[in-house]
Design an enzyme around this catalytic site. Structure first.
Site, PDB file in Angstrom:
ATOM      1  N   ASP A  99      -3.409   4.902  -0.486  1.00  0.00           N
ATOM      2  CA  ASP A  99      -4.164   5.529   0.606  1.00  0.00           C
ATOM      3  C   ASP A  99      -3.848   7.016   0.632  1.00  0.00           C
ATOM      4  O   ASP A  99      -2.697   7.412   0.790  1.00  0.00           O
ATOM      5  CB  ASP A  99      -3.759   4.887   1.946  1.00  0.00           C
ATOM      6  CG  ASP A  99      -4.582   5.395   3.126  1.00  0.00           C
ATOM      7  OD1 ASP A  99      -5.500   6.220   2.906  1.00  0.00           O
ATOM      8  OD2 ASP A  99      -4.319   4.955   4.266  1.00  0.00           O
ATOM      9  N   LYS A 137       1.242   5.288   0.322  1.00  0.00           N
ATOM     10  CA  LYS A 137       0.615   6.533   0.753  1.00  0.00           C
ATOM     11  C   LYS A 137       0.752   7.534  -0.391  1.00  0.00           C
ATOM     12  O   LYS A 137       1.831   7.652  -0.987  1.00  0.00           O
ATOM     13  CB  LYS A 137       1.317   7.058   2.002  1.00  0.00           C
ATOM     14  CG  LYS A 137       1.065   6.203   3.237  1.00  0.00           C
ATOM     15  CD  LYS A 137      -0.394   6.290   3.666  1.00  0.00           C
ATOM     16  CE  LYS A 137      -0.606   5.681   5.040  1.00  0.00           C
ATOM     17  NZ  LYS A 137      -2.016   5.801   5.471  1.00  0.00           N
ATOM     18  N   ASP A 140     -11.876   4.460   4.989  1.00  0.00           N
ATOM     19  CA  ASP A 140     -11.204   4.207   6.266  1.00  0.00           C
ATOM     20  C   ASP A 140     -11.774   5.215   7.276  1.00  0.00           C
ATOM     21  O   ASP A 140     -12.726   4.897   8.013  1.00  0.00           O
ATOM     22  CB  ASP A 140      -9.678   4.363   6.057  1.00  0.00           C
ATOM     23  CG  ASP A 140      -8.858   4.338   7.338  1.00  0.00           C
ATOM     24  OD1 ASP A 140      -9.447   4.200   8.435  1.00  0.00           O
ATOM     25  OD2 ASP A 140      -7.613   4.484   7.275  1.00  0.00           O
ATOM     26  N   GLU A 174      -7.890   4.222  -1.087  1.00  0.00           N
ATOM     27  CA  GLU A 174      -8.423   4.393   0.266  1.00  0.00           C
ATOM     28  C   GLU A 174      -8.580   5.879   0.603  1.00  0.00           C
ATOM     29  O   GLU A 174      -7.651   6.665   0.416  1.00  0.00           O
ATOM     30  CB  GLU A 174      -7.425   3.716   1.218  1.00  0.00           C
ATOM     31  CG  GLU A 174      -7.848   3.613   2.667  1.00  0.00           C
ATOM     32  CD  GLU A 174      -6.764   2.895   3.501  1.00  0.00           C
ATOM     33  OE1 GLU A 174      -5.880   2.233   2.932  1.00  0.00           O
ATOM     34  OE2 GLU A 174      -6.809   3.032   4.731  1.00  0.00           O
ATOM     35  N   LYS A 209     -10.734  -0.821  11.368  1.00  0.00           N
ATOM     36  CA  LYS A 209      -9.817  -0.587  12.485  1.00  0.00           C
ATOM     37  C   LYS A 209     -10.680  -0.557  13.745  1.00  0.00           C
ATOM     38  O   LYS A 209     -11.582   0.294  13.843  1.00  0.00           O
ATOM     39  CB  LYS A 209      -9.115   0.764  12.335  1.00  0.00           C
ATOM     40  CG  LYS A 209      -8.111   0.853  11.193  1.00  0.00           C
ATOM     41  CD  LYS A 209      -7.559   2.261  11.071  1.00  0.00           C
ATOM     42  CE  LYS A 209      -6.564   2.359   9.926  1.00  0.00           C
ATOM     43  NZ  LYS A 209      -6.275   3.768   9.553  1.00  0.00           N
ATOM     44  N   LYS A 256       0.869  -1.192   0.000  1.00  0.00           N
ATOM     45  CA  LYS A 256       0.000   0.000   0.000  1.00  0.00           C
ATOM     46  C   LYS A 256       0.891   1.223   0.000  1.00  0.00           C
ATOM     47  O   LYS A 256       1.771   1.351   0.842  1.00  0.00           O
ATOM     48  CB  LYS A 256      -0.898  -0.033   1.234  1.00  0.00           C
ATOM     49  CG  LYS A 256      -1.470   1.298   1.683  1.00  0.00           C
ATOM     50  CD  LYS A 256      -2.556   1.088   2.725  1.00  0.00           C
ATOM     51  CE  LYS A 256      -2.545   2.170   3.797  1.00  0.00           C
ATOM     52  NZ  LYS A 256      -3.602   1.950   4.799  1.00  0.00           N
TER      53      LYS A 256
HETATM   54  O1  SMG Z   1      -0.001   0.001  11.217  1.00  0.00           O
HETATM   55  O2  SMG Z   1       1.016  -0.323   9.336  1.00  0.00           O
HETATM   56  C1  SMG Z   1       0.323   0.342  10.077  1.00  0.00           C
HETATM   57  C2  SMG Z   1      -0.151   1.708   9.591  1.00  0.00           C
HETATM   58  C3  SMG Z   1      -0.946   1.575   8.361  1.00  0.00           C
HETATM   59  O3  SMG Z   1      -1.128   3.330   6.801  1.00  0.00           O
HETATM   60  C4  SMG Z   1      -1.458   2.905   7.871  1.00  0.00           C
HETATM   61  N1  SMG Z   1      -2.323   3.556   8.684  1.00  0.00           N
HETATM   62  O4  SMG Z   1      -4.772   5.632   7.191  1.00  0.00           O
HETATM   63  O5  SMG Z   1      -4.530   3.533   7.128  1.00  0.00           O
HETATM   64  C5  SMG Z   1      -4.148   4.640   7.508  1.00  0.00           C
HETATM   65  C6  SMG Z   1      -2.897   4.823   8.328  1.00  0.00           C
HETATM   66  C7  SMG Z   1      -3.177   5.594   9.587  1.00  0.00           C
HETATM   67  C8  SMG Z   1      -1.989   5.919  10.378  1.00  0.00           C
HETATM   68  S1  SMG Z   1      -1.004   7.082   9.650  1.00  0.00           S
HETATM   69  C9  SMG Z   1       0.024   7.759  10.834  1.00  0.00           C
HETATM   70 MG    MG Z   2      -6.050   4.680   5.751  1.00  0.00          MG
END
Ligand code: SMG
Ligand code: MG
Length: 368
Positions: A188, A162, A238, A213, A262, A160
């Site tokens: 995401d 960002k 999300d 996402e 989550k 994934k």
């Molecule tokens: O735990 O690997 C992990 C984090 C995965 O990208 C991740 N989380 O929006 O999904 C999301 C983000 C939120 C945290 S970003 C600081």
């Molecule tokens: Mg996310």
């Protein structure tokens, strides 16, 4: 059980590398741990709120204050079950991450006492879960490709990326070249776009992504409906999905055809199961999100991800993705999967010596 004390531990866990998203860079994880002591035994929960209110409105100092002032007093010194917790704190609006942390500790205490694993209690059906990894925004494309390459070598089954405006089509194109056609790849945006960016987001259709996402702000379901109708890439919410009712509504309106679950974001593992159930009954696949959890939260996430509707790899990476040393036995990849703990409760042992070593604040004890 009767809860005798709620202990709040704050620890600072250095990250093995900075983690950059569309809303900022993190160098360390400021974690709040909830340790419940009851007549039936102890339990641990982890709060997923971040140091700052940038992912969502909650932040860890606020969560700690909510637990101290409003949640702990409602459960201390009286009969309580994890299933009854939501009703006990019903009058407190929102603050789902704070509530989820306390509920998780109650579940752990209750299930350790009963000798049952969290996975079995939630309805898990798998012994291992498939793992993906979330890759932050990098300083440049070469650094990104090197990082992705390392994760592929470790065996992760899904990547994934960002993204944010200015860091989307190019990194996706380069990583798609690297991983090859057909390798599960998703992005995401953490709410960084608006519908004005529709043409740019549509360019991502060329790369066969599993999903995009949360492109838009959490309250804006309508724009997600419009985007989902306009592009081929499946839209996955999300931040917007705060409970099972909202999940059902967003699915039924066509805003999301995949759901990131989550437990912290929806107020606890029991509500997370209900989100799973409403998605599953609508034929919508779900996957387990992550919030850079230590072994405590990770153990519970892996248990959740063992439910039947979790058909896509989660952000359930190994402990080493973020931490050089974990505060439980480390979660390690086995052929791109993690083993679901099968011992009672969350099924891992908290290394209290390390919790003390990583402490960033004095322990706060709330008692009856
Ligand atoms: O735990 O690997 C992990 C984090 C995965 O990208 C991740 N989380 O929006 O999904 C999301 C983000 C939120 C945290 S970003 C600081
Ligand atoms: Mg996310």
């Amino acid at each position: 059980m009767i809860v005798e004390a709620v202990e709040l531990h704050r620890i600072a866990m250095p990250l093995v590398r900075p983690f950059e998203t569309s809303f900022g860079v993190q160098h360390s994880r400021d974690v709040l741990l909830v340790h419940v002591r009851s007549d039936a035994g102890d339990g641990w929960g982890e709060c997923v709120a971040m140091a700052d209110p940038f992912y969502s409105a909650e932040y860890v100092d606020g969560a700690q204050q909510i637990i101290e002032r409003y949640l702990a007093p409602r459960i201390l010194g009286r009969q309580i079950t994890a299933a009854g917790f939501a009703d006990a704190v019903h009058g407190v609006v929102g603050h789902r991450m704070a509530k989820a942390a306390v509920e998780a500790a109650l579940l752990d205490a209750e299930l350790r006492a009963a000798g049952a694993s969290l996975a079995s209690a939630l309805g898990g059906v798998r012994q291992r879960v498939e793992c993906g990894v979330s890759v932050g925004i990098a300083p440049d494309l070469d650094t990104l490709l090197a990082e992705v390459d390392g994760y592929l070598a470790e065996g992760y089954r899904r990547i994934k990326l960002k993204i944010k405006p200015g860091w989307d089509v190019d990194p996706v194109a380069r990583v798609r070249d690297l991983v090859g056609d057909g390798f599960p790849l998703q992005v995401d945006a953490n709410t960084a776009y608006t519908l004005d960016d529709l043409a740019q987001l549509a360019r991502l259709d060329a790369f066969g992504l599993l999903l995009i996402e949360q492109p838009f702000v959490e309250e804006d379901i309508a724009s997600h409906v419009a985007l989902a109708a306009a592009i081929d890439t499946p839209v996955c919410l999300d931040e917007s999905i705060l409970d099972a009712r909202i999940a059902a509504d967003a699915i039924d309106r066509g805003a999301t055809s995949v759901v990131n679950i989550k437990a912290g974001r929806v107020g606890g593992y029991l509500e997370a199961v209900r989100v799973h159930d409403v998605a599953r009954s609508r034929g919508v696949p779900v996957w387990c999100g992550g919030m850079l959890e230590t072994g405590i939260g990770r153990a519970a996430n892996v248990a959740l991800a063992s439910l039947p509707g979790f058909t896509l790899p989660g952000d359930t990476s190994a402990s080493s993705r973020y931490f050089a040393e974990d505060i439980t036995e480390p979660f390690e990849l086995d052929d791109g999967t993690l083993h679901v703990p099968d011992r009672p409760g969350i099924g891992v042992t908290v290394r209290t010596d390390l919790v003390a070593d990583f402490a960033s604040r004095p322990v706060v004890t709330v008692s009856a």
